[in-house]
Motif scaffolding. Sequence first.
Motif, PDB file in Angstrom:
ATOM      1  N   ASN A  53      -2.195  -4.346  -7.003  1.00  0.00           N
ATOM      2  CA  ASN A  53      -2.302  -2.693  -6.049  1.00  0.00           C
ATOM      3  C   ASN A  53      -2.407  -1.324  -6.197  1.00  0.00           C
ATOM      4  N   GLY A  54      -2.593  -0.907  -5.750  1.00  0.00           N
ATOM      5  CA  GLY A  54      -3.188   0.516  -5.291  1.00  0.00           C
ATOM      6  C   GLY A  54      -4.546   0.289  -5.020  1.00  0.00           C
ATOM      7  N   ALA A  55      -5.025  -0.236  -4.631  1.00  0.00           N
ATOM      8  CA  ALA A  55      -6.463   0.142  -3.696  1.00  0.00           C
ATOM      9  C   ALA A  55      -6.453   1.015  -2.884  1.00  0.00           C
ATOM     10  N   SER A  56      -7.231   1.851  -2.317  1.00  0.00           N
ATOM     11  CA  SER A  56      -7.687   3.004  -2.042  1.00  0.00           C
ATOM     12  C   SER A  56      -7.342   2.413  -0.429  1.00  0.00           C
ATOM     13  N   LYS A  57      -6.824   3.230   0.016  1.00  0.00           N
ATOM     14  CA  LYS A  57      -6.255   3.045   1.016  1.00  0.00           C
ATOM     15  C   LYS A  57      -7.458   2.810   1.668  1.00  0.00           C
ATOM     16  N   ASN A  58      -7.466   1.582   3.031  1.00  0.00           N
ATOM     17  CA  ASN A  58      -8.640   1.291   4.077  1.00  0.00           C
ATOM     18  C   ASN A  58      -9.636   1.277   3.193  1.00  0.00           C
ATOM     19  N   SER A  59     -10.119   0.915   1.835  1.00  0.00           N
ATOM     20  CA  SER A  59     -11.137   0.438   1.134  1.00  0.00           C
ATOM     21  C   SER A  59     -11.179  -1.344   1.680  1.00  0.00           C
ATOM     22  N   ASP A  72      -8.692  -3.047  -0.182  1.00  0.00           N
ATOM     23  CA  ASP A  72      -7.312  -3.076   0.037  1.00  0.00           C
ATOM     24  C   ASP A  72      -6.987  -3.730   1.130  1.00  0.00           C
ATOM     25  N   GLN A  97       0.675  -0.839  -0.081  1.00  0.00           N
ATOM     26  CA  GLN A  97       0.027  -0.149   0.580  1.00  0.00           C
ATOM     27  C   GLN A  97       0.999   0.898   0.253  1.00  0.00           C
ATOM     28  N   TYR A  98       1.225   1.846  -0.848  1.00  0.00           N
ATOM     29  CA  TYR A  98       1.809   3.001  -1.430  1.00  0.00           C
ATOM     30  C   TYR A  98       1.798   4.024  -0.550  1.00  0.00           C
ATOM     31  N   LEU A  99       0.924   4.220   1.008  1.00  0.00           N
ATOM     32  CA  LEU A  99       0.622   5.378   1.402  1.00  0.00           C
ATOM     33  C   LEU A  99       0.837   5.102   2.861  1.00  0.00           C
ATOM     34  N   THR A 100       1.795   3.922   3.294  1.00  0.00           N
ATOM     35  CA  THR A 100       1.381   3.319   4.795  1.00  0.00           C
ATOM     36  C   THR A 100       3.547   3.208   4.293  1.00  0.00           C
TER      37      THR A 100
END
Length: 169
Positions: A38-44, A47, A9-12
């Motif tokens: 990969n690339g799903a919205s964070k916390n969706s 994801d 997850q690119y935002l973590t």
Amino acid sequence: MVYQYPYSQYLTDSDYYGWGSFSHIRLFLHSSALRWSNGASKNSPVDDWHLRLSHMPIHQLLAEVQAAGFSAVVVDRRVVSPAEYQRVRKALIEHTGVAPIEDAASRLAFFRLNDPGYRLVYDESYKDAAKLVILDRSKLLTSALPQLVNSPALKKPARKEQRQKQIGH
């Protein structure tokens, strides 16, 4: 659909890619027809599903991604240790019966997955199964099934049907 191993997850802060790295999405640039994991919205819900899968043993992870409709796995060897890659590679070869396509320059390995003969349709939370669509009953006896499916209960009628065919009923 192609499952990317390892999950990131690119935002973590990823154990594999570090904080804020977008390098795991470089495959997106090379195709307009493939869908990547990969690339799903964070916390969706999607994801969260990928995060849950990332903690599973590789054989169970493969059953889960096949059930969801993934037809291939790409392993990013730039971030996976050689020991982990050998473990994952061995499991994938056992699972598919075919050696991967390994590209030395990109350090990617491609594994084509077999069709398990079914698809698992998840509810909107991706935590429960909404339905199981059986596409080929003959594959049920040899396919690994995802955790949400009661494997013995599902395979029992298939085994009975197979025995009846063998004795001519």
